[in-house]
Design an enzyme around this catalytic site. Sequence first.
Site, PDB file in Angstrom:
ATOM      1  N   ASP A   1       0.660  -1.359   0.024  1.00  0.00           N
ATOM      2  CA  ASP A   1      -0.181   0.094   0.028  1.00  0.00           C
ATOM      3  C   ASP A   1       0.675   1.140   0.008  1.00  0.00           C
ATOM      4  OD1 ASP A   1      -2.762   0.741  -0.345  1.00  0.00           O
ATOM      5  OD2 ASP A   1      -3.313   0.596   1.742  1.00  0.00           O
TER       6      ASP A   1
ATOM      7  N   ASP B   1      -9.113  -2.409   2.415  1.00  0.00           N
ATOM      8  CA  ASP B   1      -8.896  -1.802   3.896  1.00  0.00           C
ATOM      9  C   ASP B   1      -9.925  -2.303   4.826  1.00  0.00           C
ATOM     10  OD1 ASP B   1      -6.871  -0.246   2.933  1.00  0.00           O
ATOM     11  OD2 ASP B   1      -8.342   1.378   2.065  1.00  0.00           O
TER      12      ASP B   1
END
Length: 482
Positions: free
Chosen positions: A333, A393
């Site tokens: 990420d 997420d």
Amino acid sequence: VAADEGILHASGSGVPPVTKDYCIIYNSNWVSLPKTLDNATFRTLENLTSTVLCSSSEVPSGIMKDKAVVVMRGNCTFLEKARIAQSLGAKILLIASKSGLSAISDNKTDFEDVTLPVALIRYNDIVDMQLVLGNEVNVTLYSPPLPEFDYSMVVIFLIAVFTVALGGYWSGVAELENLKAVASPGERETRRKKEENVTFTPVTVILFVVICCVMLVLLYFFYKWLVYVIISVFCLASAMSLYNCLAALIGEIPIGQCRVTCCNKTIEVRLIFLAVFCIAAAVVWAVFRNEDRWAWILQDILGVAFCLNFIKTLKMPNFKSCVILLGLLLLYDVFFVFITPFITKNGASIMVEVAAGPFGNSEKLPVVIRVPRLEHSASTLCDLPFSLLGFGDIIVPGLLVAYCRRFDVQTRSSSVYYISCTIAYAVGMVLTFVVLALMKMGQPALLYLVPCTLITSSLVAWRRKEMKKFWKGSSYQVGWMP
């Protein structure tokens, strides 16, 4: 060079007047726009999109006097157009673009006498303005300050925490059924047939992250083709996930269990109707996915079902695998958000570009929870009408929450791991939103969610003196009794 976002407020001539806002791009180094409509002056809009206004002879004399004028982009610079419009008495110059909105740049040194507000607007918005408001339109320009906080984030927060908590709980229920099946030989075969879980080992975790990296890079370079592959996969996976979620609820209802036999198999009639409903929901979303007024609701429902089914189905065997998965995806990420801008030619983040649709692609990846922004701002109109949270997420920390819940069931620890990890996830989400509000730019949520959940789970295991068992995982106990 500047690409400041503003709003064109248009009003029709009807009673009561119909109004609508449109996105504009202007250069704040050239002109400052009012922050509210209270200080803005309305001008009658003159549509001259049949000309590019590179010469004063292109328009009849007096037609621009005290008006807002819209002309087409091309053939000469913005400030050359502005000087001509100003000399002909125009008060606002709008330049319509068919190729999208971009930064407004010119050498202002040679045009110090030009004080006319100049803004870039989409040509499609001019067409829409005429269709919605008619030919007699009054317009004004203003640029409200960006809100510090948007309440759509509260909705995103509730959806994310609810999904993670419910997914973890559902995984724990499945674990309890597995343990009962192991303890009862009569149920063991039946349970084995129903078992649909996939267990991640450290090797498969690393392979999964590598596949994620390769897929993201391929999407960046071949987005306009692969986006439709992702849309198709999402429709199929979300329909199956919605079916699994609703079937689990329907299975608890003791009525309406009529069955039919087909091809030597017996199936409940209500499950057939449920399958048709889930397929129809996915098809409706696929057809109307670009309808911003309501399609986001259906996408969020399908997305929540997808995340729930993923968290319940994919099993992390131990905390070691959780650490490897969450750690690698955190690096993934951060790298694709913060490091890739130093590598790409246009200085843009690969992650952000893919999420937004690179190179101006209108199709968006359906891998996010979307909620319309509730605070009015130029960004809402121009490029960010929705607050977004990626499925990753939710799913990635959710797998840790699910492992904590299963460990609670295996060790009979009164849900302490599950509750602690869920609260840590909620805290991580709040921290993400705080940093987002302070920095005014998209954030890799895993940067905050992963440390919060991993550290909290580790502290609970250390405090309870169960770290070794928590790290290696607790295998099924044959002698386990409910």
